[in-house]
Design a protein around this motif. Structure first.
Motif, mmCIF file in Angstrom:
data_model
loop_
_atom_site.group_PDB
_atom_site.id
_atom_site.type_symbol
_atom_site.label_atom_id
_atom_site.label_comp_id
_atom_site.label_asym_id
_atom_site.label_seq_id
_atom_site.Cartn_x
_atom_site.Cartn_y
_atom_site.Cartn_z
ATOM 1 N N GLU A 124 0.835 -1.202 0.000
ATOM 2 C CA GLU A 124 0.000 0.000 0.000
ATOM 3 C C GLU A 124 0.871 1.254 0.000
ATOM 4 O OE1 GLU A 124 -3.321 2.189 2.886
ATOM 5 O OE2 GLU A 124 -2.868 0.052 3.144
ATOM 6 N N ARG A 127 2.356 2.453 -3.242
ATOM 7 C CA ARG A 127 1.458 3.155 -4.156
ATOM 8 C C ARG A 127 1.149 4.567 -3.696
ATOM 9 N NH1 ARG A 127 -0.999 -2.024 -3.922
ATOM 10 N NH2 ARG A 127 -2.524 -1.253 -2.411
ATOM 11 N N ASN A 299 6.421 -2.455 -8.008
ATOM 12 C CA ASN A 299 5.346 -1.528 -8.304
ATOM 13 C C ASN A 299 5.649 -0.826 -9.617
ATOM 14 O OD1 ASN A 299 3.615 0.746 -8.448
ATOM 15 N ND2 ASN A 299 3.342 0.705 -6.231
ATOM 16 N N GLN A 301 4.350 1.633 -11.158
ATOM 17 C CA GLN A 301 4.304 3.089 -11.090
ATOM 18 C C GLN A 301 5.573 3.643 -10.464
ATOM 19 O OE1 GLN A 301 0.939 4.614 -8.952
ATOM 20 N NE2 GLN A 301 1.613 6.726 -9.045
ATOM 21 N N THR A 302 6.053 2.978 -9.387
ATOM 22 C CA THR A 302 7.269 3.430 -8.735
ATOM 23 C C THR A 302 8.483 3.134 -9.577
ATOM 24 O OG1 THR A 302 6.208 2.939 -6.622
ATOM 25 C CG2 THR A 302 8.568 3.318 -6.581
#
Length: 305
Positions: A124, A127, A299, A301-302
């Protein structure tokens, strides 16, 4: 001065410091007493540019007073602060103590920021843009020196974005690595493998495990000798995270690629150390940093940041 194994340097610094101040005081005293011979016009006889003459006037009293105050200040400073070798000074001030105070103050001010992430699960947090921005700054300040600003590492320093983990890549293991540090040791294995020719054969067998270019004849001969390595790397060369033994079958080479590089490591061994960060970072900071590192390879996005 505690870094020195001999008290000589402590005495050396003390003598130099006091001698310098004493020399300044002596110079001031001798110049105040000495008078250059002067003529009837109160000059020393030195002439520059035909008509520029040096007068034989004493130093102004206020100027002499400033010199005296400087000497007194220097002596007072050496009494109050560390400056005479290993002497700590009467005020007990130190750069280390000042640093600790600043860190404690900063941690107290930042505690409310980190408190919101203390119970947040790593997936979590990975994100959360704000948490990852904090993690990125922690990484750049504490980890980028070895792993690079992009976390892709270099020779001898693991790439943290590729999912290949020596000690395991789950959040708990990453946090453990950051907190306690790691020491990876591969002993020289040439004697256990056999002759130099046997070492070369094993090197080719290791290359074959990942489908890298190799001599197939030598690889076949080296397979039996690989048992000396299998205790750590496994019979298939898949590695053992519990020992920090690398996976030899995935084409990821931490200490160099090719026959010569592998032979060198078999002959000489290798020791790597990652320093523990528990003395530098708080538990909350390590939790955020570990989440950032985990997110680099888990992740999307990361990882694209």
């Amino acid at each position: 001065m505690s870094d020195f194994i001999s008290g000589f340097w402590s005495h050396y610094v003390t003598v130099i410091s006091l001698a310098s101040i004493a020399a300044c005081a002596f110079l001031l005293w001798i110049t105040n007493r000495a008078r250059a011979p002067a003529g009837g016009d109160n000059t020393t006889g030195h002439v520059w540019d035909e008509d520029l003459r040096e007068m034989n006037n004493p130093l102004p009293r206020w100027w002499v007073g400033l010199f005296v105050l400087t000497i007194v200040f220097g002596l007072g400073y050496l009494v109050a602060y560390p400056g005479l070798g290993s002497m700590q000074g009467q005020l007990g001030w130190s750069t280390a103590g000042e640093y600790d105070k600043e860190i404690a103050k900063a941690n107290a001010e930042l505690a409310p920021v980190y408190a919101k992430y203390a119970a947040m699960p790593t997936p979590e947090m990975a994100r959360d843009p704000q948490a990852m921005a904090i993690g990125e700054r922690l990484f750049l300040n504490n980890c980028a020196q070895c792993h690079g600003s992009d976390a892709r590492g270099s020779k001898g320093f693991p790439n943290l974005t590729d999912g290949d983990w020596l000690h395991g890549g789950d959040p708990a293991k990453i946090q453990e690595s950051i907190t306690l540090g790691r020491i990876g040791v591969m002993p020289p294995m040439a004697a256990a493998v056999g002759t130099p020719d046997d070492v070369k054969n094993v090197a080719n067998y290791v290359l074959s495990l990942s489908g890298s270019p190799h001599d197939s004849v030598r690889a076949g001969l080296g397979k039996a000798k690989f048992t000396a390595c299998a205790a750590c790397h496994g019979m298939t060369g898949g590695g053992t995270p519990a020992l920090g033994a690398p996976n030899l079958s995935d084409r990821i080479w931490l200490h160099g690629y090719g026959q010569d590089a592998i032979i060198s490591i078999i002959n000489t061994g290798k020791t790597n150390q990652m320093p523990a960060q528990q003395e530098r970072l708080t538990e909350a900071q390590i939790h955020v940093l570990a989440s950032y590192v985990w997110g680099l390879s888990n992740n999307p996005q990361t990882a694209s940041r």
